[in-house]
Design an enzyme around this catalytic site. Sequence first.
Site, PDB file in Angstrom:
ATOM      1  N   THR A 198       0.830  -1.378  -0.140  1.00 42.93           N
ATOM      2  CA  THR A 198       0.067   0.144  -0.111  1.00 42.93           C
ATOM      3  C   THR A 198       0.786   1.411   0.046  1.00 42.93           C
ATOM      4  O   THR A 198       2.201   1.402   0.484  1.00 42.93           O
ATOM      5  CB  THR A 198      -0.996  -0.111   1.281  1.00 42.93           C
ATOM      6  OG1 THR A 198      -1.446   1.183   1.219  1.00 42.93           O
ATOM      7  CG2 THR A 198      -0.134  -0.239   2.493  1.00 42.93           C
ATOM      8  N   ASP A 199       0.167   2.254  -0.672  1.00 39.44           N
ATOM      9  CA  ASP A 199       1.136   3.623  -0.505  1.00 39.44           C
ATOM     10  C   ASP A 199       1.010   3.974   1.080  1.00 39.44           C
ATOM     11  O   ASP A 199       1.851   5.108   1.323  1.00 39.44           O
ATOM     12  CB  ASP A 199       0.237   4.798  -1.400  1.00 39.44           C
ATOM     13  CG  ASP A 199      -1.184   4.881  -0.923  1.00 39.44           C
ATOM     14  OD1 ASP A 199      -1.705   4.326   0.027  1.00 39.44           O
ATOM     15  OD2 ASP A 199      -1.906   5.898  -1.444  1.00 39.44           O
ATOM     16  N   GLU A 200       0.341   3.713   1.903  1.00 42.94           N
ATOM     17  CA  GLU A 200       0.422   4.131   3.120  1.00 42.94           C
ATOM     18  C   GLU A 200       1.671   3.713   3.946  1.00 42.94           C
ATOM     19  O   GLU A 200       2.078   4.453   4.861  1.00 42.94           O
ATOM     20  CB  GLU A 200      -0.799   3.609   4.223  1.00 42.94           C
ATOM     21  CG  GLU A 200      -2.210   3.711   3.595  1.00 42.94           C
ATOM     22  CD  GLU A 200      -3.102   3.716   4.543  1.00 42.94           C
ATOM     23  OE1 GLU A 200      -2.883   3.683   5.892  1.00 42.94           O
ATOM     24  OE2 GLU A 200      -4.276   3.734   4.130  1.00 42.94           O
TER      25      GLU A 200
ATOM     26  N   LYS B  33       2.218  -3.442   7.360  1.00 42.58           N
ATOM     27  CA  LYS B  33       2.236  -3.579   5.857  1.00 42.58           C
ATOM     28  C   LYS B  33       3.708  -3.172   5.344  1.00 42.58           C
ATOM     29  O   LYS B  33       4.386  -3.778   4.853  1.00 42.58           O
ATOM     30  CB  LYS B  33       1.565  -2.439   5.102  1.00 42.58           C
ATOM     31  CG  LYS B  33       0.114  -2.953   5.222  1.00 42.58           C
ATOM     32  CD  LYS B  33      -0.357  -4.456   4.657  1.00 42.58           C
ATOM     33  CE  LYS B  33      -0.384  -4.503   2.947  1.00 42.58           C
ATOM     34  NZ  LYS B  33      -0.764  -5.936   2.561  1.00 42.58           N
TER      35      LYS B  33
HETATM   36  P1  NAD Z   1     -10.251  -6.791   2.638  1.00 37.89           P
HETATM   37  O1  NAD Z   1     -10.059  -6.433   3.971  1.00 37.89           O
HETATM   38  O2  NAD Z   1     -11.258  -6.328   1.777  1.00 37.89           O
HETATM   39  O3  NAD Z   1      -9.898  -8.265   2.345  1.00 37.89           O
HETATM   40  C1  NAD Z   1      -8.862  -9.059   3.259  1.00 37.89           C
HETATM   41  C2  NAD Z   1      -9.138 -10.484   2.953  1.00 37.89           C
HETATM   42  O4  NAD Z   1      -8.054 -11.182   3.596  1.00 37.89           O
HETATM   43  C3  NAD Z   1     -10.350 -11.043   3.322  1.00 37.89           C
HETATM   44  O5  NAD Z   1     -11.165 -11.817   2.603  1.00 37.89           O
HETATM   45  C4  NAD Z   1      -9.969 -11.582   4.825  1.00 37.89           C
HETATM   46  O6  NAD Z   1     -10.882 -12.645   5.220  1.00 37.89           O
HETATM   47  C5  NAD Z   1      -8.621 -12.268   4.410  1.00 37.89           C
HETATM   48  N1  NAD Z   1      -7.693 -12.715   5.603  1.00 37.89           N
HETATM   49  C6  NAD Z   1      -7.548 -11.753   6.628  1.00 37.89           C
HETATM   50  N2  NAD Z   1      -6.760 -12.378   7.665  1.00 37.89           N
HETATM   51  C7  NAD Z   1      -6.437 -13.663   6.949  1.00 37.89           C
HETATM   52  C8  NAD Z   1      -5.601 -14.626   7.349  1.00 37.89           C
HETATM   53  N3  NAD Z   1      -4.717 -14.700   8.472  1.00 37.89           N
HETATM   54  N4  NAD Z   1      -5.593 -15.847   6.493  1.00 37.89           N
HETATM   55  C9  NAD Z   1      -6.211 -15.792   5.259  1.00 37.89           C
HETATM   56  N5  NAD Z   1      -6.979 -14.866   5.034  1.00 37.89           N
HETATM   57  C10 NAD Z   1      -7.069 -13.589   5.949  1.00 37.89           C
HETATM   58  O7  NAD Z   1      -8.818  -6.015   2.169  1.00 37.89           O
HETATM   59  P2  NAD Z   1      -8.496  -5.379   0.493  1.00 37.89           P
HETATM   60  O8  NAD Z   1      -9.201  -4.056   0.718  1.00 37.89           O
HETATM   61  O9  NAD Z   1      -9.187  -6.236  -0.526  1.00 37.89           O
HETATM   62  O10 NAD Z   1      -7.137  -5.277   0.599  1.00 37.89           O
HETATM   63  C11 NAD Z   1      -6.353  -6.473   0.090  1.00 37.89           C
HETATM   64  C12 NAD Z   1      -4.835  -6.013  -0.061  1.00 37.89           C
HETATM   65  O11 NAD Z   1      -4.545  -5.061  -0.690  1.00 37.89           O
HETATM   66  C13 NAD Z   1      -4.338  -5.894   1.473  1.00 37.89           C
HETATM   67  O12 NAD Z   1      -3.235  -6.601   1.642  1.00 37.89           O
HETATM   68  C14 NAD Z   1      -4.214  -4.529   1.589  1.00 37.89           C
HETATM   69  O13 NAD Z   1      -3.166  -4.148   2.499  1.00 37.89           O
HETATM   70  C15 NAD Z   1      -3.894  -4.011   0.179  1.00 37.89           C
HETATM   71  N6  NAD Z   1      -4.174  -2.505  -0.293  1.00 37.89           N
HETATM   72  C16 NAD Z   1      -5.745  -2.206  -0.451  1.00 37.89           C
HETATM   73  C17 NAD Z   1      -6.049  -1.065  -0.713  1.00 37.89           C
HETATM   74  C18 NAD Z   1      -7.423  -0.542  -0.620  1.00 37.89           C
HETATM   75  O14 NAD Z   1      -7.895   0.384  -1.034  1.00 37.89           O
HETATM   76  N7  NAD Z   1      -8.513  -1.092  -0.262  1.00 37.89           N
HETATM   77  C19 NAD Z   1      -5.229  -0.383  -1.456  1.00 37.89           C
HETATM   78  C20 NAD Z   1      -3.667  -0.716  -1.696  1.00 37.89           C
HETATM   79  C21 NAD Z   1      -3.290  -1.806  -0.850  1.00 37.89           C
HETATM   80  O1  DAU Z   2      -4.257   3.931   0.678  1.00 39.53           O
HETATM   81  C1  DAU Z   2      -4.346   2.646   0.661  1.00 39.53           C
HETATM   82  C2  DAU Z   2      -5.286   2.255   1.843  1.00 39.53           C
HETATM   83  O2  DAU Z   2      -6.506   2.789   1.540  1.00 39.53           O
HETATM   84  C3  DAU Z   2      -5.251   0.452   2.317  1.00 39.53           C
HETATM   85  O3  DAU Z   2      -3.880   0.562   2.290  1.00 39.53           O
HETATM   86  C4  DAU Z   2      -6.223   0.399   3.322  1.00 39.53           C
HETATM   87  O4  DAU Z   2      -6.247  -0.968   3.484  1.00 39.53           O
HETATM   88  C5  DAU Z   2      -7.586   0.939   2.825  1.00 39.53           C
HETATM   89  O5  DAU Z   2      -8.401   0.839   3.882  1.00 39.53           O
HETATM   90  C6  DAU Z   2      -7.451   2.449   2.640  1.00 39.53           C
HETATM   91  O6  DAU Z   2      -6.996   3.092   3.776  1.00 39.53           O
HETATM   92  P1  DAU Z   2      -7.857   4.428   4.243  1.00 39.53           P
HETATM   93  O7  DAU Z   2      -7.772   4.705   5.637  1.00 39.53           O
HETATM   94  O8  DAU Z   2      -7.591   5.543   3.324  1.00 39.53           O
HETATM   95  O9  DAU Z   2      -9.129   4.324   3.869  1.00 39.53           O
HETATM   96  P2  DAU Z   2     -10.833   4.281   4.483  1.00 39.53           P
HETATM   97  O10 DAU Z   2     -12.003   4.067   3.533  1.00 39.53           O
HETATM   98  O11 DAU Z   2     -10.588   3.751   6.027  1.00 39.53           O
HETATM   99  O12 DAU Z   2     -10.546   6.000   4.738  1.00 39.53           O
HETATM  100  C7  DAU Z   2     -10.663   6.970   3.674  1.00 39.53           C
HETATM  101  C8  DAU Z   2     -10.440   8.391   4.113  1.00 39.53           C
HETATM  102  O13 DAU Z   2     -11.956   8.675   4.707  1.00 39.53           O
HETATM  103  C9  DAU Z   2      -9.528   8.623   5.498  1.00 39.53           C
HETATM  104  O14 DAU Z   2      -9.138   9.832   5.281  1.00 39.53           O
HETATM  105  C10 DAU Z   2     -10.473   8.404   6.505  1.00 39.53           C
HETATM  106  C11 DAU Z   2     -12.030   9.153   5.893  1.00 39.53           C
HETATM  107  N1  DAU Z   2     -13.252   8.368   6.691  1.00 39.53           N
HETATM  108  C12 DAU Z   2     -13.163   7.155   6.587  1.00 39.53           C
HETATM  109  C13 DAU Z   2     -14.391   6.455   7.151  1.00 39.53           C
HETATM  110  C14 DAU Z   2     -14.448   5.020   7.092  1.00 39.53           C
HETATM  111  C15 DAU Z   2     -14.090   9.350   7.027  1.00 39.53           C
HETATM  112  O15 DAU Z   2     -14.027  10.527   6.836  1.00 39.53           O
HETATM  113  N2  DAU Z   2     -15.328   8.816   7.398  1.00 39.53           N
HETATM  114  C16 DAU Z   2     -15.323   7.387   7.517  1.00 39.53           C
HETATM  115  O16 DAU Z   2     -16.447   7.059   8.244  1.00 39.53           O
END
Ligand code: NAD
Ligand code: DAU
Length: 339
Positions: free
Chosen positions: A125-127, A157
């Site tokens: 992730t970019d985080e 991460k």
């Molecule tokens: P998500 O939370 O929707 O899905 C995570 C999945 O992993 C779930 O199906 C969960 O059951 C499974 N899981 C959790 N713990 C586990 C374990 N111990 N063993 C096996 N399975 C397990 O997450 P997402 O948003 O789809 O993100 C997927 C990946 O991408 C993550 O690694 C996250 O860090 C990365 N990522 C997410 C975003 C985003 O915007 N959502 C952006 C950049 C990177």
């Molecule tokens: O940047 C990549 C990341 O993006 C991934 O690595 C993470 O897995 C993914 O969850 C996401 O993280 P964020 O913290 O950016 O996503 P989230 O949807 O939780 O929040 C997005 C922004 O919105 C953040 O600035 C917090 C804000 N927020 C979030 C929620 C849930 C609110 O203002 N209100 C809310 O209720």
Amino acid sequence: MTIIVTGGAGFIGSNFIFHMLSVHPGYRIVCVDKLTYAGNLSTLESVMDNSNFSFRKLDICDRDDIDKLFSEEKPDIVVNFAAESHVDRSIDNPEVFLRTNIIGTSVLMDASRKYGVKRYHQVSTDEVYGDLPLDRPDLFFTEDTPVRTSSPYSSSKAGADLLVLAYHRTYGLPVTISRCSNNYGPYHFPEKLIPLMIINALADKPLPVYGNGKNVRDWLYVEDHCKAIDLIIHNGRAGEVYNVGGHNEMANIDIVKLICKELGKPESLITYVADRKGHDMRYAIDPAKIHRELGWLPETKFSDGIRKTIRWYLDNEKWWKDIISGEYQSYYEKMYGGR
Ligand code: NAD
Ligand code: DAU
């Protein structure tokens, strides 16, 4: 070609499975998922009967189970999406993030070494780069930006990323890492910003915006992320990190207002609530490397992607209502109980 996809019952992993089965019809995809609260097996319903797809309910931290899986499936490639992914949950309870995100990664890489996997890909992730100030729009995260994390989630991460690079240098494991910005699209779990706002707005419930709503995220349509990973696992150079992002920065408040507008709901639903602890101000990815080396560019404009996403939530009420009611957690029993 056999690919193990971990975390495939989650948001991005499931979209990746759909992408791979449609673009590479000859590949076998083995989905491994523990089905935590974030995993929803019903998401994968449409591919359950595909002979090139199989599902295994496993914890990536369970060394014996993972070893057995690799010995049976003999994967060519492993793509690790499995993670605890929600920043707010990591602030409440960091430990499970350290376990799954770091220990789980090491278990998968040990099995990858033992069974001669040709490519281990870590979905990061970019985080891991921390955040950027709002008053320096000229700054972007490149692959050389130092790791400087803010939350237990991003620290876990980053820890995993360092371990992945160490396995490359120490053991010669052929690894790649992608660091992507915020994804949005179908099957996004309803506790994350965009789906939460769509679902609350539909029910005329308050839309909780953290702090002043000015925090900026760089949004990418999930299918574009999946295409980037597909390119990296086939053509990316081992040992390399690739940033993935769409140059699509938006303040949270602007996204929430846009959702209100698209759904014909009043902005008076917006409610400012206490800020997230350690809240990152701005993320902004420079995706020049993946464009230059692999020819990747985002294809979906935000204006189109957000409309498609809202449409998807309108058309798939059952999917998110089952999550809200908890019904989705009984899907595994229904599918596999009698097998
Ligand atoms: P998500 O939370 O929707 O899905 C995570 C999945 O992993 C779930 O199906 C969960 O059951 C499974 N899981 C959790 N713990 C586990 C374990 N111990 N063993 C096996 N399975 C397990 O997450 P997402 O948003 O789809 O993100 C997927 C990946 O991408 C993550 O690694 C996250 O860090 C990365 N990522 C997410 C975003 C985003 O915007 N959502 C952006 C950049 C990177
Ligand atoms: O940047 C990549 C990341 O993006 C991934 O690595 C993470 O897995 C993914 O969850 C996401 O993280 P964020 O913290 O950016 O996503 P989230 O949807 O939780 O929040 C997005 C922004 O919105 C953040 O600035 C917090 C804000 N927020 C979030 C929620 C849930 C609110 O203002 N209100 C809310 O209720």
